[in-house]
Design an enzyme around this catalytic site. Structure first.
Site, PDB file in Angstrom:
ATOM      1  N   GLN A  78     -26.081  34.704 -38.909  1.00 58.74           N
ATOM      2  CA  GLN A  78     -27.015  35.839 -38.853  1.00 58.74           C
ATOM      3  C   GLN A  78     -27.248  36.216 -37.401  1.00 58.74           C
ATOM      4  O   GLN A  78     -28.262  35.863 -36.806  1.00 58.74           O
ATOM      5  CB  GLN A  78     -28.335  35.435 -39.527  1.00 58.74           C
ATOM      6  CG  GLN A  78     -29.396  36.486 -39.530  1.00 58.74           C
ATOM      7  CD  GLN A  78     -29.094  37.614 -40.496  1.00 58.74           C
ATOM      8  OE1 GLN A  78     -28.689  37.361 -41.613  1.00 58.74           O
ATOM      9  NE2 GLN A  78     -29.294  38.829 -40.068  1.00 58.74           N
ATOM     10  N   PHE A  79     -26.286  36.943 -36.802  1.00 54.77           N
ATOM     11  CA  PHE A  79     -26.368  37.228 -35.371  1.00 54.77           C
ATOM     12  C   PHE A  79     -27.611  38.021 -34.989  1.00 54.77           C
ATOM     13  O   PHE A  79     -28.068  37.953 -33.853  1.00 54.77           O
ATOM     14  CB  PHE A  79     -25.093  37.920 -34.880  1.00 54.77           C
ATOM     15  CG  PHE A  79     -25.125  39.418 -34.951  1.00 54.77           C
ATOM     16  CD1 PHE A  79     -25.442  40.160 -33.821  1.00 54.77           C
ATOM     17  CD2 PHE A  79     -24.852  40.089 -36.131  1.00 54.77           C
ATOM     18  CE1 PHE A  79     -25.487  41.545 -33.871  1.00 54.77           C
ATOM     19  CE2 PHE A  79     -24.895  41.465 -36.188  1.00 54.77           C
ATOM     20  CZ  PHE A  79     -25.206  42.201 -35.060  1.00 54.77           C
ATOM     21  N   THR A  80     -28.218  38.769 -35.905  1.00 54.15           N
ATOM     22  CA  THR A  80     -29.376  39.585 -35.540  1.00 54.15           C
ATOM     23  C   THR A  80     -30.585  38.760 -35.130  1.00 54.15           C
ATOM     24  O   THR A  80     -31.502  39.286 -34.503  1.00 54.15           O
ATOM     25  CB  THR A  80     -29.767  40.564 -36.671  1.00 54.15           C
ATOM     26  OG1 THR A  80     -30.097  39.828 -37.834  1.00 54.15           O
ATOM     27  CG2 THR A  80     -28.639  41.547 -36.960  1.00 54.15           C
TER      28      THR A  80
END
Length: 148
Positions: A78-80
């Site tokens: 979940q790069f965000t």
């Protein structure tokens, strides 16, 4: 590395209509890789997730870990989570790892999870994932593993 862990009664990740990761009672962890992250931090994050005491004991106190209850682990890239949201109305991803580095470090985390905790399932890096879960409590924590 940053992770949001959630105590769940069930969770799953679906990609292109197929369930690729499914667990019952356990922890669903969203995981973000930042530019300065290393395999050492991934190892530390995994140990913290596995040993974090967020499950109730016989006295209804959060005193048991995922290992203690032998629950499922669902790790979802979940790069965000690495976004800077301190100012403005649009997130900045300047601290997030470049995609190749993020993919490599998440793959390392997957490998290590399977080696030390076989009840592990995963989301797919870079995919359009649909994540469904039932958060138990709700119980949700943010874990960060910084270089020591």
């Amino acid at each position: 590395m940053i992770s949001i862990i959630q105590r769940v009664t069930q969770a799953k990740v679906t990609v292109n209509g197929s369930d690729i990761g499914v667990i019952g009672t356990g922890i669903m962890a969203l995981v973000a890789v930042e530019k300065a992250d290393t395999p050492k931090q991934a190892d530390r994050l995994l140990e913290r997730i596995l040993n974090y005491r967020i499950f109730a004991d016989a006295d209804d106190k959060m005193n048991l870990s995922l290992r203690d209850i032998q629950g499922g682990l669902l790790l979802v890239p979940q790069f965000t989570l690495a976004a800077n949201t301190d100012t403005g109305n649009r997130p900045s991803f300047a601290s997030a790892a470049p995609p190749a580095m993020g993919r490599e470090l998440f793959a390392y985390l997957q490998k290590r999870a399977l080696e030390i905790y076989p009840s592990s399932q995963f989301g797919e890096f870079g995919a359009d994932m649909k994540v469904a879960l039932i958060n138990d409590g709700p119980v949700t924590f943010t874990l960060r593993c910084l270089e020591k």
